[in-house]
Design a protein around this motif. Structure first.
Motif, PDB file in Angstrom:
ATOM      1  N   LEU A  54      -1.167  -1.500  -2.918  1.00  0.00           N
ATOM      2  CA  LEU A  54       0.072  -1.551  -3.677  1.00  0.00           C
ATOM      3  C   LEU A  54       0.398  -2.976  -4.120  1.00  0.00           C
ATOM      4  O   LEU A  54       1.124  -3.173  -5.091  1.00  0.00           O
ATOM      5  CB  LEU A  54       1.224  -0.990  -2.835  1.00  0.00           C
ATOM      6  CG  LEU A  54       2.328  -0.240  -3.601  1.00  0.00           C
ATOM      7  CD1 LEU A  54       1.742   0.958  -4.321  1.00  0.00           C
ATOM      8  CD2 LEU A  54       3.430   0.177  -2.655  1.00  0.00           C
TER       9      LEU A  54
ATOM     10  N   HIS B 161      -0.962   6.269  -4.728  1.00  0.00           N
ATOM     11  CA  HIS B 161      -0.838   5.799  -3.339  1.00  0.00           C
ATOM     12  C   HIS B 161      -0.005   6.794  -2.529  1.00  0.00           C
ATOM     13  O   HIS B 161      -0.361   7.138  -1.386  1.00  0.00           O
ATOM     14  CB  HIS B 161      -0.193   4.415  -3.330  1.00  0.00           C
ATOM     15  CG  HIS B 161      -0.149   3.783  -1.970  1.00  0.00           C
ATOM     16  ND1 HIS B 161      -1.036   2.809  -1.572  1.00  0.00           N
ATOM     17  CD2 HIS B 161       0.684   3.980  -0.905  1.00  0.00           C
ATOM     18  CE1 HIS B 161      -0.760   2.437  -0.326  1.00  0.00           C
ATOM     19  NE2 HIS B 161       0.279   3.137   0.093  1.00  0.00           N
TER      20      HIS B 161
ATOM     21  N   ARG C 282       6.096  -4.961  -1.502  1.00  0.00           N
ATOM     22  CA  ARG C 282       4.999  -4.006  -1.706  1.00  0.00           C
ATOM     23  C   ARG C 282       4.170  -3.833  -0.430  1.00  0.00           C
ATOM     24  O   ARG C 282       3.728  -2.729  -0.100  1.00  0.00           O
ATOM     25  CB  ARG C 282       4.105  -4.466  -2.852  1.00  0.00           C
ATOM     26  CG  ARG C 282       4.771  -4.313  -4.208  1.00  0.00           C
ATOM     27  CD  ARG C 282       3.905  -4.786  -5.354  1.00  0.00           C
ATOM     28  NE  ARG C 282       4.588  -4.510  -6.601  1.00  0.00           N
ATOM     29  CZ  ARG C 282       4.447  -3.393  -7.307  1.00  0.00           C
ATOM     30  NH1 ARG C 282       3.610  -2.468  -6.899  1.00  0.00           N
ATOM     31  NH2 ARG C 282       5.123  -3.202  -8.416  1.00  0.00           N
TER      32      ARG C 282
ATOM     33  N   ALA D 172       4.200  -0.098   1.208  1.00  0.00           N
ATOM     34  CA  ALA D 172       2.919   0.611   1.118  1.00  0.00           C
ATOM     35  C   ALA D 172       2.583   1.353   2.404  1.00  0.00           C
ATOM     36  O   ALA D 172       1.847   2.350   2.386  1.00  0.00           O
ATOM     37  CB  ALA D 172       1.799  -0.372   0.780  1.00  0.00           C
TER      38      ALA D 172
END
Length: 483
Positions: A133, A145, A373, A377
């Motif tokens: 990510l 994802h 991120r 993630a």
């Protein structure tokens, strides 16, 4: 948030801060299991709110006190992410000094366990990893994802069955209380490192009258109800870590007389214009950021200094080698799922996240902003239940505990650790110049009885707290070669 939502949230938090009824103590059957350990199983309900429902087993291991005449009792230990028992098997020095005074009893969280133990759950589907990510942008990859994480989560739910409902720190805290009773200890002595501090926070809230002496090292703060504020603590700590690396480098490193942040800024500007040459490949901006973030943990500072120097000279090959792989993180263990249930039970949607990321980028523009991120993630695509959402700590009546906070800890951010410590009445903090898992790392590297270890031992054995505003040097930092 409207009145009804606030009321429902308050009810949910109240439910998770109340302890379930405690059953009678159970007898533990210890057996020799090699490496100087004895092992046992703790039989517990999957859900402590349903003591007559499905049951599961928790792995335990014991390292007996070396001198029974000096034995002070049992010390319960959880060393954080991954199997604590397997970790101590591989590196017994990280906790063996504690057997001078205690039977060290290691407890695993749900889903983890000793090698080849049925308690160690391996999910059929691997997760997508936590780096993709950062490396890939756009809503299309975000959705890919999420689908990959959902498949991993579904496979874990399938293989665990009813036991999946036990993957929260609320449940583990009850397991620890059951262990205390089984050991015959009137009060809990506990050493928690990293994720092990999440179980400690839950225990303090649920069983304050049973807290004895408790050490928290590398605190994973579970007290931020706002995901954005939690991410901001991560981002700001990471941004400051770059400054700490610069300060370390100023006393001698591969960059010579060059200012590390100036070198970083110049390379960042260059990679934003065009990828950096790296032998037979190149390094783009996202790879550059991830490489530097990965190497900002202090033991990797010499490699980072060398990589930045070579990249400034036109060859980013060493930087490319620092970019972690993004194709998953090994077998599909359940460790990350508990983190999601405890810390990020609700992941923001893509558009909402972009707003959060924009604010992170404004506050931590060099490197810290990518923590958004990196952290999200872990949980994007994972189901919301079970959940033990973050909330302000309610730990009234606990005796003074000892909290260790490292200046260079960007794994469990020191800013977040300070936020949590301020909510524990009477807590004593010892700050030090080292990074994550300092007590364990001092043992791993054979540094002996360092300042930090001495404070922790004095507290655990005699209840002696460090002076107010105590500070220890960076003993591990000082041992890092500047090369």
């Amino acid at each position: 948030m409207g009145p009804l939502t606030r009321a429902l949230t308050a009810l949910a938090v109240a439910a998770t801060t109340a302890a379930a009824p405690s059953p009678p103590a159970q007898a533990l059957t210890w057996r020799d299991c090699g490496d100087g350990m004895e092992c046992a199983k703790l039989d517990v309900p999957v859900d402590w709110n349903r003591p007559d429902g499905p049951r599961t087993e928790v792995d335990l291991a014991r390292m007996a006190a070396r001198d029974p005449a000096r034995r002070l009792g049992s010390l319960v230990v959880n060393a954080g992410s991954g199997s604590s028992i397997q970790g101590v098997r591989d590196q017994p020095g990280v906790v063996s000094e504690l057997t001078t005074w205690f039977d060290v009893v290691i407890i695993e969280p749900r889903g983890l366990g000793d090698k080849d133990s049925p308690a160690l759950v391996q999910c059929p589907v691997r997760g997508p990893g936590i780096y993709g990510l950062v490396l890939n942008t756009g809503e299309k990859y975000w959705n890919e994802h999420a689908r990959a994480s959902a498949a991993y989560d579904a496979s874990c739910r399938q293989v665990m069955g009813a036991a999946y409902a036990g993957l929260t720190s609320w449940q583990v805290a009850h397991d620890i209380e059951a262990l205390r009773k089984a050991l015959g200890e009137d009060k809990l002595r506990y050493f928690g490192n990293s994720y092990g501090t999440a179980y400690a926070q839950a225990y303090m809230e649920l069983f304050p009258a049973k807290v004895g002496r408790m050490v928290l090292d590398g605190v994973a703060d579970h007290t931020r109800p706002s995901l954005e504020r939690w991410l901001m603590d991560n981002a700001l700590t990471q941004e400051r870590q770059l400054g700490r690396f610069r300060d370390w480098c100023a006393e001698g490193c591969a960059l010579g007389d060059d200012d590390a942040i100036e070198v970083y800024d110049d390379l960042l500007a260059r990679v934003r214009r065009a990828p950096l040459p790296a032998g037979h490949r190149t390094v783009n901006e996202r790879e550059f950021l991830l490489a530097v973030k990965t190497a900002l943990t202090p033991p990797m500072w010499p490699a980072l200094a060398t990589a930045l120097r070579q990249a400034a000279g036109g060859d980013a090959s060493a930087l490319a080698a620092l970019v972690p792989q993004s194709d998953g993180s090994g077998p599909g263990y359940t460790t990350g799922l508990m983190l999601c249930h405890d810390y990020i039970p609700r992941v923001p949607g893509y558009r909402e996240f972009l707003g959060i990321e924009s604010r992170l980028r404004k506050a931590a523009p060099r490197i810290g902003w990518i923590q958004g991120r990196f952290q999200v993630a872990r949980c994007l695509g994972v189901g919301k239940n079970p959940a033990y959402p973050p909330h302000p700590l309610r730990a009234k009546g606990v005796p003074p505990i000892l909290i260790s906070i490292g200046d260079t800890d960007d794994n469990t951010p020191n800013l977040a650790a300070e936020h949590m410590a301020a909510q524990v009445p009477g807590a004593r903090v010892v700050r030090h110049g080292d990074g994550h898992a300092a007590y364990i790392m001092h043992g791993l590297y054979g540094l002996g009885t360092t300042c930090l270890r001495r404070h922790i031992h004095d507290y655990l054995t005699a209840g002696t707290l460090p002076p107010v505003q105590a500070r220890c040097p960076g003993d591990l930092l000082a041992a890092i070669p500047r090369g």
